[in-house]
Write a protein that holds these residues in place. Structure first.
Motif, PDB file in Angstrom:
ATOM      1  N   ASP A 152      44.826  46.984  38.182  1.00 35.35           N
ATOM      2  CA  ASP A 152      46.276  47.474  38.521  1.00 35.35           C
ATOM      3  C   ASP A 152      46.431  49.239  37.928  1.00 35.35           C
ATOM      4  O   ASP A 152      45.742  49.357  37.205  1.00 35.35           O
ATOM      5  CB  ASP A 152      47.248  46.903  38.206  1.00 35.35           C
ATOM      6  CG  ASP A 152      48.728  46.940  39.091  1.00 35.35           C
ATOM      7  OD1 ASP A 152      48.603  47.817  40.034  1.00 35.35           O
ATOM      8  OD2 ASP A 152      49.661  46.223  38.770  1.00 35.35           O
ATOM      9  N   ASN A 182      50.426  42.342  34.053  1.00 34.79           N
ATOM     10  CA  ASN A 182      48.989  41.766  34.618  1.00 34.79           C
ATOM     11  C   ASN A 182      48.469  40.637  34.041  1.00 34.79           C
ATOM     12  O   ASN A 182      47.675  39.889  34.492  1.00 34.79           O
ATOM     13  CB  ASN A 182      48.005  43.045  35.030  1.00 34.79           C
ATOM     14  CG  ASN A 182      48.526  43.604  36.132  1.00 34.79           C
ATOM     15  OD1 ASN A 182      48.101  43.489  37.079  1.00 34.79           O
ATOM     16  ND2 ASN A 182      49.188  44.910  35.887  1.00 34.79           N
ATOM     17  N   LYS A 185      48.821  37.192  35.294  1.00 32.55           N
ATOM     18  CA  LYS A 185      48.086  37.229  36.760  1.00 32.55           C
ATOM     19  C   LYS A 185      46.641  37.056  36.457  1.00 32.55           C
ATOM     20  O   LYS A 185      45.748  36.566  37.216  1.00 32.55           O
ATOM     21  CB  LYS A 185      48.328  38.405  37.454  1.00 32.55           C
ATOM     22  CG  LYS A 185      49.973  38.430  37.891  1.00 32.55           C
ATOM     23  CD  LYS A 185      50.188  39.881  38.670  1.00 32.55           C
ATOM     24  CE  LYS A 185      51.638  40.105  38.860  1.00 32.55           C
ATOM     25  NZ  LYS A 185      51.754  41.324  39.592  1.00 32.55           N
ATOM     26  N   THR A 188      45.727  33.658  35.734  1.00 31.12           N
ATOM     27  CA  THR A 188      45.683  32.470  36.660  1.00 31.12           C
ATOM     28  C   THR A 188      44.867  33.154  37.882  1.00 31.12           C
ATOM     29  O   THR A 188      44.784  32.200  38.880  1.00 31.12           O
ATOM     30  CB  THR A 188      47.047  32.586  37.074  1.00 31.12           C
ATOM     31  OG1 THR A 188      47.528  33.596  37.520  1.00 31.12           O
ATOM     32  CG2 THR A 188      48.029  31.837  36.127  1.00 31.12           C
ATOM     33  N   ASP A 190      45.398  35.567  39.775  1.00 40.07           N
ATOM     34  CA  ASP A 190      46.325  36.230  40.918  1.00 40.07           C
ATOM     35  C   ASP A 190      46.219  37.703  41.181  1.00 40.07           C
ATOM     36  O   ASP A 190      47.158  38.340  41.154  1.00 40.07           O
ATOM     37  CB  ASP A 190      47.740  35.708  40.645  1.00 40.07           C
ATOM     38  CG  ASP A 190      48.608  36.027  41.575  1.00 40.07           C
ATOM     39  OD1 ASP A 190      48.214  36.178  42.785  1.00 40.07           O
ATOM     40  OD2 ASP A 190      49.866  36.091  41.426  1.00 40.07           O
ATOM     41  N   ILE A 191      45.080  38.010  41.057  1.00 44.21           N
ATOM     42  CA  ILE A 191      44.664  39.432  41.158  1.00 44.21           C
ATOM     43  C   ILE A 191      43.347  39.961  42.220  1.00 44.21           C
ATOM     44  O   ILE A 191      42.737  39.000  42.581  1.00 44.21           O
ATOM     45  CB  ILE A 191      44.287  40.239  40.033  1.00 44.21           C
ATOM     46  CG1 ILE A 191      43.125  39.499  39.096  1.00 44.21           C
ATOM     47  CG2 ILE A 191      45.412  40.076  38.847  1.00 44.21           C
ATOM     48  CD1 ILE A 191      42.756  40.262  38.050  1.00 44.21           C
ATOM     49  N   SER A 192      43.512  41.138  42.653  1.00 39.47           N
ATOM     50  CA  SER A 192      42.252  41.427  43.449  1.00 39.47           C
ATOM     51  C   SER A 192      41.732  42.666  43.060  1.00 39.47           C
ATOM     52  O   SER A 192      42.267  43.750  43.465  1.00 39.47           O
ATOM     53  CB  SER A 192      43.132  41.658  44.842  1.00 39.47           C
ATOM     54  OG  SER A 192      43.748  40.662  45.580  1.00 39.47           O
TER      55      SER A 192
END
Length: 322
Positions: A152, A182, A185, A188, A190-192
């Motif tokens: 991010d 972050n 995330k 878990t 839950d990121i790209s």
């Protein structure tokens, strides 16, 4: 769930991140790793890093390896088996064995919009190059410098009043918030993450001594302003005046031109000193520091050392490279 963390950082930039991790009950800071104490001043008194000072204030274990790779300190970190290894301007490369010790991830908080300005002085170069914005990138750590996938980013404007000090203050808080947003995330998934584009890579190596020289013959008024704001206060820029080194603290590029060659006094009043620069541009000297003296505004200078200056006098001489 509580995540265990080893924080690795050195300058003030990393302190808000450390403080936030300590304050958040989702995280348990197991240890803090920072650079060894450095000698400061003429007496070379050892001074701890800002991160060490903050860590000790919270009674946290502090490790200070001269070189992390292969050290006993590295083995201690591995033995802690942390969920996260978080770095923020630590100042050393981390070996793969250490990066792999993080159960969830080893992540870095870097003060630039990667892949722009990889390296140790990203804020300095952003300002010196006249950028109007910079930011903070959170990325996965790899052995190659600042080359990991980006998790991010947050952008932060650079105003024409900002210097390295003010931008570090802004970026440290932006980095703190970005990291804390972050880490859950990352835990878990839950990121790209985004791979860095190698075609857009630029570097910001540590500031060499010669870069602190201002050259009024080759730099315009605007470039001199960027140059000194991009170094202050960590590496103050200086100019040669009557054979003496004078630190420049603040200048203002003027919206005017002159026929005088670079380095000469364009105008002197009781409250203003204008000097010619490259391409016939003009800069106003606002604040400076003479050798062995405290910082002073231009009025104090013109009432003292600069009292005899006249229009047309040479003021900024050729820099002496060391």
């Amino acid at each position: 769930m509580t995540y265990s963390v080893v924080l690795m950082g050195t300058p003030q930039f990393a302190v808000p991140i450390l403080e936030a991790l300590i304050a958040d009950d989702k995280y348990d800071v197991k240890a803090v790793v920072t650079q060894p104490d450095k000698p400061q001043g003429r007496k070379h008194v050892l001074k701890p890093s800002p991160v060490k000072v903050a860590a000790l204030a919270h009674n946290l274990p502090v490790l200070q390896p001269e070189k992390i790779s292969g050290s006993d300190d590295m083995q201690q970190i591995i033995a802690l088996n942390p969920d996260f290894i978080v770095t923020a301007a630590f100042g050393q490369f981390l070996p793969d064995k250490l990066l792999e010790a993080a159960k969830i991830a080893a992540v870095n908080t870097h003060a630039s919009l990667l892949p722009k300005y990889r390296g140790g002085a990203p804020v300095h170069y952003a300002i010196m190059n006249g950028d109007t914005e910079t930011g903070v990138s959170i990325m996965y750590m790899v052995k190659k410098m600042d080359a990991g996938d980006i998790i991010d980013v947050v952008k932060v404007p650079i105003t024409n009043q900002d210097n390295v000090g003010t931008m570090f203050d802004k970026l440290s808080l932006a980095g703190r918030d970005l990291l804390l947003a972050n880490l859950p995330k990352i835990a878990t998934g839950d990121i790209s993450p985004v791979k860095q584009n190698d075609n857009d890579v630029s570097f910001s190596p540590n500031i060499p001594h010669h870069m602190q020289n201002l050259n009024f013959k080759s730099e315009t008024a605007q470039q001199i302003d960027w140059h000194l704001r991009g170094l202050y206060p960590t590496h103050p820029a200086h100019v040669q005046v009557a054979g003496q080194r004078v630190k420049l603290i603040k200048v203002t590029p003027m919206d005017e031109k002159t026929d005088l060659s670079a380095g000469h006094v364009v105008e002197k009043t009781k409250k203003q000193l204008k000097i010619s620069t490259a391409d016939q541009t003009v800069v106003s000297i606002d604040r400076l520091q003479l050798a062995g003296k405290s910082e002073m505004d231009i009025v104090a200078y013109l009432n003292g050392a600069g009292n005899q200056l006249q229009t047309g006098d040479l003021w900024a001489e050729e820099p002496i490279n060391e």
